[in-house]
Design an enzyme around this catalytic site. Structure first.
Site, PDB file in Angstrom:
ATOM      1  N   CYS A 164     -21.908 -54.844 -43.740  1.00 28.37           N
ATOM      2  CA  CYS A 164     -21.022 -53.900 -43.039  1.00 28.37           C
ATOM      3  C   CYS A 164     -19.672 -54.582 -42.824  1.00 28.37           C
ATOM      4  O   CYS A 164     -18.612 -53.976 -42.960  1.00 28.37           O
ATOM      5  CB  CYS A 164     -21.595 -53.519 -41.677  1.00 28.37           C
ATOM      6  SG  CYS A 164     -23.295 -52.937 -41.692  1.00 28.37           S
ATOM      7  N   ARG A 218     -23.324 -41.758 -40.994  1.00 31.85           N
ATOM      8  CA  ARG A 218     -22.363 -42.799 -41.350  1.00 31.85           C
ATOM      9  C   ARG A 218     -23.102 -44.054 -41.812  1.00 31.85           C
ATOM     10  O   ARG A 218     -22.739 -44.670 -42.814  1.00 31.85           O
ATOM     11  CB  ARG A 218     -21.489 -43.109 -40.132  1.00 31.85           C
ATOM     12  CG  ARG A 218     -20.282 -43.952 -40.435  1.00 31.85           C
ATOM     13  CD  ARG A 218     -19.320 -43.174 -41.334  1.00 31.85           C
ATOM     14  NE  ARG A 218     -18.133 -43.965 -41.671  1.00 31.85           N
ATOM     15  CZ  ARG A 218     -18.120 -44.940 -42.574  1.00 31.85           C
ATOM     16  NH1 ARG A 218     -19.216 -45.258 -43.232  1.00 31.85           N
ATOM     17  NH2 ARG A 218     -17.008 -45.599 -42.822  1.00 31.85           N
ATOM     18  N   CYS A 229     -23.167 -45.384 -45.656  1.00 24.59           N
ATOM     19  CA  CYS A 229     -22.611 -46.716 -45.877  1.00 24.59           C
ATOM     20  C   CYS A 229     -23.570 -47.556 -46.729  1.00 24.59           C
ATOM     21  O   CYS A 229     -23.154 -48.220 -47.669  1.00 24.59           O
ATOM     22  CB  CYS A 229     -22.405 -47.416 -44.537  1.00 24.59           C
ATOM     23  SG  CYS A 229     -20.730 -47.964 -44.264  1.00 24.59           S
ATOM     24  N   HIS A 255     -15.601 -53.651 -43.170  1.00 26.20           N
ATOM     25  CA  HIS A 255     -15.022 -53.177 -41.910  1.00 26.20           C
ATOM     26  C   HIS A 255     -14.542 -54.289 -40.976  1.00 26.20           C
ATOM     27  O   HIS A 255     -13.987 -53.997 -39.924  1.00 26.20           O
ATOM     28  CB  HIS A 255     -16.019 -52.252 -41.211  1.00 26.20           C
ATOM     29  CG  HIS A 255     -16.352 -51.053 -42.054  1.00 26.20           C
ATOM     30  ND1 HIS A 255     -15.446 -50.032 -42.256  1.00 26.20           N
ATOM     31  CD2 HIS A 255     -17.445 -50.729 -42.775  1.00 26.20           C
ATOM     32  CE1 HIS A 255     -15.996 -49.117 -43.059  1.00 26.20           C
ATOM     33  NE2 HIS A 255     -17.208 -49.519 -43.396  1.00 26.20           N
TER      34      HIS A 255
END
Lengths: 279, 103, 165
Positions: free
Chosen positions: A193, A236, A240, A197
């Site tokens: 992740c 989400r 992802c 991000h």
């Protein structure tokens, strides 16, 4: 990532009496996490991190402002309000399950439920309420679930995320598990992740501008033009995982709930801005 | 069932600004569903707005207008409390309308 | 289009009905069967034919029955890079007097004409809407004022197409 860990260590060191180097310290994590983003994006106002890619790109920002004049999540908000008040078969309502009838409480979720011994997200709480009242659960990813969480977020706009980690080793373990999930690489692309991000917000991956992890959940649920509709935090996370060509977990899997716990906690202090609109 | 139409009409000086959002799939007929079949075209063709019974705006749309269409325009005259009627018809003959008051 | 038989039936019925309406209007107006285009004042029908055209020139001709000239009095606002081709905010306004219609065209789409607006007396020459764009290309605004056509164009880059599944 190494930089982040080092920053965490640097901040943690003076304020705590000789902590073990790897002892979990959420408060220090939070400081280091938020400092990392502030330093990386000195021009972005702190509270604007909740606006995802729009705080990183002027052209996108203008299009967003234009959309906000009459936002595409408007219909979801109305449906959410209606569903909160609609009586179940037993006469009770979804609103009855929540403090203050579900109004202005979004910032308190997820929380660690010491009785259940697990993280309870807003989406899980909605379905636990429905099932306790003999109603079938909503799909976690869109439609009704997106609508009721949109309404709850909307009535909580501006309130800072206030996720707590109680003095319970299980809560700390859940937090640590969420953090582990966030930084673990997975999928054929071998991305975590954080790869997108934390390392690369504001940059484009293929055609999309990546959102910063800081404040990313404050805007949930979101209307994504890419989806032509609303999606929840569950949506989400699963999308992802698919995008890095990994196999998504089931919505509200323990790892996802812990991930939401971690990610929400380190965004504490930033205002709820949901429902959001995203490209 | 809630209306498919949302309207915000605000009177400022001698002008009324109208914004409308309509819930409609606006399927173009060029997109395939998950099973690989084309989704047939389904879109609003006409949206009309009347102020106190008098037409002020007519929109003719093709399928290139975005899902849940948005529209903004303005007209002279109109004051708070006046009636504004918004109606639409799509290519399958479905219709909806909403009467609201100017703010 | 997958043109099922029932779709065709509906369509042809509409075309027939529209034909009747057009003849009725034309009859009242004194049998004006000249090529004035779908947006001629006496014609209030949905300009079905204009929406079917592939090229910019054909669509403008089908809609208005004439051609447009570029004008800096047509103001077209659209993003340089669309965040998503499915939702491209486009607005058009004009300082020209006697504006009676505004049309927006996207030649890169399968059918060029996206929207056509009738600006009735007393209505401001301004409209904002959100359009789909299949790929990078021009957005064209056409404004009809005092019986003449004026246009402006702007390129919008589309990185995520608005017509995908």
């Amino acid at each position: 990532m190494t930089g982040l860990a080092m920053a965490a260590a640097l901040i943690a060191a003076p304020s705590f009496a000789a902590p073990a180097a790897d002892a979990p310290d959420p408060a220090a994590d939070l400081k280091a996490f938020q400092k990392y983003f502030r330093d990386k994006f000195p021009k972005v106002k702190f509270e604007d991190f909740v606006n995802g890619p729009y705080s990183m790109d002027e052209g996108l920002y203008r299009q967003w402002k234009e959309k906000e004049e009459f936002p595409p999540y408007e219909f979801a908000l109305d449906l959410g309000k209606e569903l909160m008040a609609k009586p179940f078969g037993n006469g009770k309502t979804l609103a009855d399950c929540f403090p203050n009838k579900g109004v202005g409480i979004r910032q308190d979720y997820p929380y660690f439920d010491t009785e259940q011994g697990k993280v309870v997200t807003l989406e899980l709480a909605v379905n636990q309420c429905r099932e306790a009242n003999g109603e079938p659960p909503y799909s976690y990813v869109k439609d009704e679930m997106a609508a009721v969480t949109a309404y709850m977020a909307f009535t909580s706009r501006g309130k800072p995320f206030d996720v707590k980690i109680p003095d319970d080793p299980r809560a700390l373990a859940a937090y640590e598990n969420g953090k582990r999930y966030f930084y673990t690489r997975r999928g054929q692309l071998n991305f975590s992740c954080a790869t997108c991000h934390v390392q690369s917000p504001g940059e484009r991956i293929r055609a999309e501008v990546l959102a910063p992890a800081l404040g990313i959940l404050n805007a949930m649920p979101i209307y994504r033009s890419e989806w032509s509709g609303m999606g929840t935090t569950s949506r989400r996370f699963t999308s992802c995982n698919s995008q890095v060509r990994g196999v998504p977990l089931k919505p509200q899997d323990e790892d996802y709930r812990d991930l939401e716990y971690y990610l929400s906690y380190v965004s504490n202090g930033l205002p709820i801005s949901g429902p959001g609109a995203r490209p | 069932m809630a209306s498919s139409i949302r309207v915000r009409a605000t009177s400022r000086g001698d002008t009324t600004e109208v914004q409308a959002l309509v819930q409609h799939p606006m399927d173009s007929g060029f997109v395939k569903n998950a099973r690989g079949e084309l989704i047939p075209p389904h879109f609003i063709q006409r949206l009309a707005i009347e102020h106190d019974g008098k037409p002020v705006f007519v929109a003719d749309w093709g399928p290139a207008v975005s899902k849940d269409p948005y529209l903004k325009f303005a007209f002279k005259g109109g004051k708070a409390g006046d009636e504004l009627k918004v109606s639409w018809t799509d290519n399958k003959g479905a219709t909806d309308q909403l009467t609201t008051k100017i703010q | 289009m997958n043109g099922s038989s029932s779709d065709r039936a509906t369509l042809s019925r509409r075309v027939v009905l529209q034909g009747i309406a057009t003849i009725a209007v034309a009859g009242v107006a004194g049998l004006r069967f000249d090529l004035t285009g779908a947006f001629a004042a006496a014609n209030d029908a949905y300009p079905e034919d204009a929406f079917r055209q592939k090229s910019e020139a054909d669509a403008i001709k089908a809609l208005y029955g004439k051609t447009a000239e570029a004008s800096d009095k047509v103001r077209l606002d659209a993003p340089e890079i669309a965040e998503n081709g499915a939702v491209v905010p486009v607005s058009v306004s004009s300082s020209l007097p006697d504006v009676t219609s505004i049309a927006i065209l996207v030649p890169a789409n399968p059918n060029t004409l996206a929207a056509a607006y009738r600006i009735l007396p007393g209505t401001t020459a301004m409209v904002a809407n959100r359009l789909k764009m299949a790929k990078t290309g021009n957005v064209i605004a056409v404004v009809e004022a005092g019986g003449k056509l004026y246009s402006a164009a702007k390129e919008v880059k589309v990185t995520i197409g608005g017509c995908g599944g």
